[in-house]
Design an enzyme around this catalytic site. Structure first.
Site, PDB file in Angstrom:
ATOM      1  N   GLU A 228      87.381 123.413  29.903  1.00  0.00           N
ATOM      2  CA  GLU A 228      86.603 124.310  29.034  1.00  0.00           C
ATOM      3  C   GLU A 228      86.700 125.756  29.502  1.00  0.00           C
ATOM      4  O   GLU A 228      86.818 126.673  28.691  1.00  0.00           O
ATOM      5  CB  GLU A 228      85.122 123.880  28.980  1.00  0.00           C
ATOM      6  CG  GLU A 228      84.874 122.523  28.347  1.00  0.00           C
ATOM      7  CD  GLU A 228      85.101 122.492  26.833  1.00  0.00           C
ATOM      8  OE1 GLU A 228      85.357 123.541  26.238  1.00  0.00           O
ATOM      9  OE2 GLU A 228      85.017 121.389  26.259  1.00  0.00           O
ATOM     10  N   ARG A 232      88.469 128.553  27.083  1.00  0.00           N
ATOM     11  CA  ARG A 232      87.580 129.579  26.509  1.00  0.00           C
ATOM     12  C   ARG A 232      87.654 130.889  27.297  1.00  0.00           C
ATOM     13  O   ARG A 232      87.823 131.953  26.714  1.00  0.00           O
ATOM     14  CB  ARG A 232      86.135 129.083  26.485  1.00  0.00           C
ATOM     15  CG  ARG A 232      85.993 127.806  25.672  1.00  0.00           C
ATOM     16  CD  ARG A 232      84.548 127.481  25.389  1.00  0.00           C
ATOM     17  NE  ARG A 232      84.401 126.055  25.111  1.00  0.00           N
ATOM     18  CZ  ARG A 232      83.423 125.527  24.393  1.00  0.00           C
ATOM     19  NH1 ARG A 232      82.486 126.285  23.894  1.00  0.00           N
ATOM     20  NH2 ARG A 232      83.354 124.228  24.194  1.00  0.00           N
ATOM     21  N   ASP A 361      93.755 114.851  22.144  1.00  0.00           N
ATOM     22  CA  ASP A 361      94.221 115.861  21.185  1.00  0.00           C
ATOM     23  C   ASP A 361      95.110 117.006  21.677  1.00  0.00           C
ATOM     24  O   ASP A 361      96.301 117.072  21.376  1.00  0.00           O
ATOM     25  CB  ASP A 361      93.019 116.437  20.404  1.00  0.00           C
ATOM     26  CG  ASP A 361      91.834 116.862  21.286  1.00  0.00           C
ATOM     27  OD1 ASP A 361      91.986 116.886  22.508  1.00  0.00           O
ATOM     28  OD2 ASP A 361      90.759 117.179  20.726  1.00  0.00           O
ATOM     29  N   GLU A 495      88.287 122.329  13.378  1.00  0.00           N
ATOM     30  CA  GLU A 495      89.600 121.675  13.206  1.00  0.00           C
ATOM     31  C   GLU A 495      90.065 121.555  11.755  1.00  0.00           C
ATOM     32  O   GLU A 495      91.265 121.670  11.461  1.00  0.00           O
ATOM     33  CB  GLU A 495      89.599 120.290  13.870  1.00  0.00           C
ATOM     34  CG  GLU A 495      89.503 120.306  15.395  1.00  0.00           C
ATOM     35  CD  GLU A 495      88.101 120.588  15.925  1.00  0.00           C
ATOM     36  OE1 GLU A 495      87.138 120.460  15.129  1.00  0.00           O
ATOM     37  OE2 GLU A 495      87.965 120.948  17.108  1.00  0.00           O
TER      38      GLU A 495
HETATM   39  C1  DMJ Z   1      87.189 123.573  21.024  1.00  0.00           C
HETATM   40  O1  DMJ Z   1      86.609 123.956  22.213  1.00  0.00           O
HETATM   41  C2  DMJ Z   1      88.660 123.352  21.165  1.00  0.00           C
HETATM   42  O2  DMJ Z   1      89.258 123.376  19.910  1.00  0.00           O
HETATM   43  C3  DMJ Z   1      89.006 122.061  21.832  1.00  0.00           C
HETATM   44  O3  DMJ Z   1      90.394 121.830  21.878  1.00  0.00           O
HETATM   45  C4  DMJ Z   1      88.361 120.918  21.124  1.00  0.00           C
HETATM   46  N1  DMJ Z   1      87.002 121.125  20.793  1.00  0.00           N
HETATM   47  C5  DMJ Z   1      86.446 122.401  20.488  1.00  0.00           C
HETATM   48  C6  DMJ Z   1      86.065 122.640  19.051  1.00  0.00           C
HETATM   49  O4  DMJ Z   1      85.722 121.559  18.327  1.00  0.00           O
END
Ligand code: DMJ
Length: 601
Positions: A228, A232, A361, A495
């Site tokens: 995270e 971010r 993912d 998404e």
């Molecule tokens: C985001 O922090 C990023 O897109 C991550 O890859 C997956 N989840 C969240 C948003 O849903």
């Protein structure tokens, strides 16, 4: 009454009043004449803003009709070229410089000008006046709910009630911090930087920069999620640097990257999920299959770390992520699939669970984007992506009896017919990768992408609030509907809109803008509160119950992808930029720049 009527009569104007009227009138005439003589250049611009050319007329999207240009902010100026100071020391032209300064909701770009209608100067003037009055009235709702307005509201709410905290609680109007960021503060500020910049909200960007300079501190005693913080904070800082050229962002990104290096101190070099930034001690989530690291976490460092090496001149970042590849390459993949869990001590897979949604993912996303970001020199990344995609298609992608294509979850060979909101990003990924698909598969992958987009749109359309659930199922007689109470929430995730944006860019099918507009309306209706935007607990409920969190990714991703969905294609074009998984744009590293990075690849 009589007195008033009398004083309003033109015949009764006093000399000074007559003079003022004359002044206003002559001002107006001068303006008109000025415009007539100086319009040749601006007529092109105005025709894009105020008139609908043929392709616009075909577009049913109310969002794209009659948009007025956003007021432009003041450019904050650049300390240096965004790409200066690279190891090779050569200046790459800033891709952003070539973009049009356009209204996000305007269709037409200089490159689209083939079908721009050229009007006579007088017509332009006339239409200008008519469109202005028309926009004042009928499109006021639209103007209010346009993406930059939404961003402004989200940002100002955060600033008013939660400035410096990680996130905003829009119901209780206070700050909020999840345990993902340890004691690092300001997640919403760093996540929002590039969105502010792209939307030309330069005053806000300056406020944010000042906060980063004075307050962003990584010397904190707290345990962070490496993933995270990387996507971010490192991602946000890198993009802010590349867009604005401000040195503070480069410095902070590298400083944080260096702290994260301690997470790689494991026998295999597969990093820990959690890291105490002060002690440098790492560990994994206790729930993760016998102390495993997570595929989507250790597999989503590559883009940022390659840029850290580039900007710092230190190969160590690139070495760490290339080693992850090496470990994965040595392992057998069940049916060609990558399990979500990998033990960093033994280097063996944990449970054989496979997902293109949560836990898996962005690993797949980063294989593709590593290849694209390397200017298509990272052949290994390309091969791994297309092989993984083939295995996913064979084993996970299915079609419902109602004709909806979905991506299921795989548990030791058994399918769970459930698809997460997170999985919906895959439509965009398939579209982005379609062009390079081996063996004439481009068309097929675009079809797959379109089918995923449609399914994800259905997951929104089949709810009361017209917002998508966290997960939806294709069993027990339902299709694209959440059946479990704990899967019915919507937390402002990006998404689905991300996929609309990619699909729009690659197909220009107006339905993607129409779907994006539907999402805007639902967000405005159900998520916008006095104190900011909030997620909702149940998208099937008659009335929204709010979860009281404005997620930082709403500013970083959801609003940015909406903005790009309605922007010109040459606004952050894909030939120059890739988006990290938090929607932070990173420039492609050109292959003609032979440096240490290319050697490592
Ligand atoms: C985001 O922090 C990023 O897109 C991550 O890859 C997956 N989840 C969240 C948003 O849903």
């Amino acid at each position: 009454l009589r007195v008033r009527k009398k004083s309003a009569s033109p015949t009764s104007f006093r000399l000074t009043e007559k003079f003022i009227l004359l002044l206003v009138f002559s001002g107006f005439i001068t303006l008109c004449f000025g415009a007539i003589f100086f319009l040749p250049d601006s007529s092109k611009l105005l025709s894009g803003v105020f008139f609908h050319s043929s392709s616009v007329e075909n577009d049913p999207n109310p969002a794209t009709q009659g948009a007025r240009p956003e007021g432009e902010g003041t450019h904050p100026g650049r300390d240096a070229s965004p790409l200066q100071g690279t190891p090779s020391g050569t200046r790459t032209p800033d891709p952003l410089e070539s973009r049009t300064r356009s209204n996000p909701l305007r269709h037409h770009t200089p490159s689209n000008n083939n079908n721009t209608i050229h009007f006579s100067r007088i017509n332009v003037l006339l239409h200008l006046v008519l469109s202005f009055t028309e926009n004042m009235g009928t499109h006021s709702n639209f103007v209010l709910s346009s993406t930059p307005q939404m961003m402004k509201f989200a940002w100002e709410s955060y600033k008013r009630y939660a400035w410096g905290s990680n996130e905003l609680r829009p119901v209780s109007k206070q700050g909020h911090s999840s345990n993902l960021f340890g004691n690092i503060q300001g997640a919403s500020i760093v996540d929002a930087l590039d969105t502010l910049y792209m939307m030309e909200m330069y005053n806000e960007f300056e406020d944010a920069t000042e906060w980063v300079e004075k307050n962003l501190d990584f010397n904190v005693n707290g345990e962070v999620s490496v993933f995270e913080v990387n996507i971010r904070f490192v991602g946000g800082l890198l993009s802010a640097y590349y867009l604005s050229g401000k040195e503070v962002y480069r410095r902070k990104a590298v400083e944080l990257g260096e702290k994260l290096l301690s997470a790689f101190k494991t026998p295999t070099g597969i990093p820990w999920a959690l890291l105490n930034l002060k002690s440098g001690v790492g560990r994994n989530w206790p729930w993760a299959s016998g102390g495993s690291s997570i595929l989507a976490e250790y597999g989503t460092l590559h883009l940022e770390f390659m840029h850290l090496s580039k900007l710092s001149g230190k190969p160590v970042f690139a070495e760490k992520v290339m080693n992850i590849r090496k470990v994965l390459n040595r392992l057998d993949k069940p049916q060609g699939l990558y399990p979500n869990y990998l033990n960093p001590n033994s280097g063996q897979w944990g449970q054989h669970h496979v997902s293109v949604g949560g836990l898996g993912d962005s690993f797949y996303e980063y294989l593709l984007k590593a290849w694209l970001m390397s200017d298509k020199t990272d052949e290994e990344g390309k091969k791994l992506y297309y092989e993984a995609l083939q295995a996913i298609e064979t084993n996970l992608i299915r079609k419902s009896s109602g004709g909806l294509t979905y991506i299921a979850e795989w548990k030791g060979g058994l399918l769970e017919h459930k698809m997460g909101h997170l999985t919906c990003f895959a439509g965009g990924m398939f579209a982005l990768g379609a062009d390079g698909a081996p063996g004439d598969k481009t068309g097929h992958q675009m079809e797959l992408a379109a089918e995923i987009a449609r399914t994800c749109h259905e997951s929104y359309a089949r709810t009361n609030l017209k917002l998508g659930p966290e997960a939806f199922r294709f069993d027990g007689g339902v299709e694209a509907i959440a059946t479990r109470q704990n899967e019915k929430y919507f937390i402002l995730r990006p998404e689905v809109i991300e996929t609309y944006m990619y699909m729009w860019r690659f197909t220009h099918d107006p339905k993607y803008r129409q779907w994006g507009w539907e999402a805007v309306q639902a967000l405005e209706q159900h998520c916008r509160l006095d104190g900011g935007y909030s997620g909702v607990r149940d998208v099937y409920a008659g009335r929204p119950s709010h979860d009281d969190v404005q997620q930082s990714f709403f500013l970083a991703e959801t609003l940015k992808y909406l903005y790009l969905l309605f922007s010109d294609d040459n606004h952050l074009p894909f030939e120059h930029w890739v988006f990290n998984t938090e929607a932070h744009p990173l420039p492609i590293i050109r292959k003609d720049k032979t440096d240490k990075l290319s050697d490592l690849q």
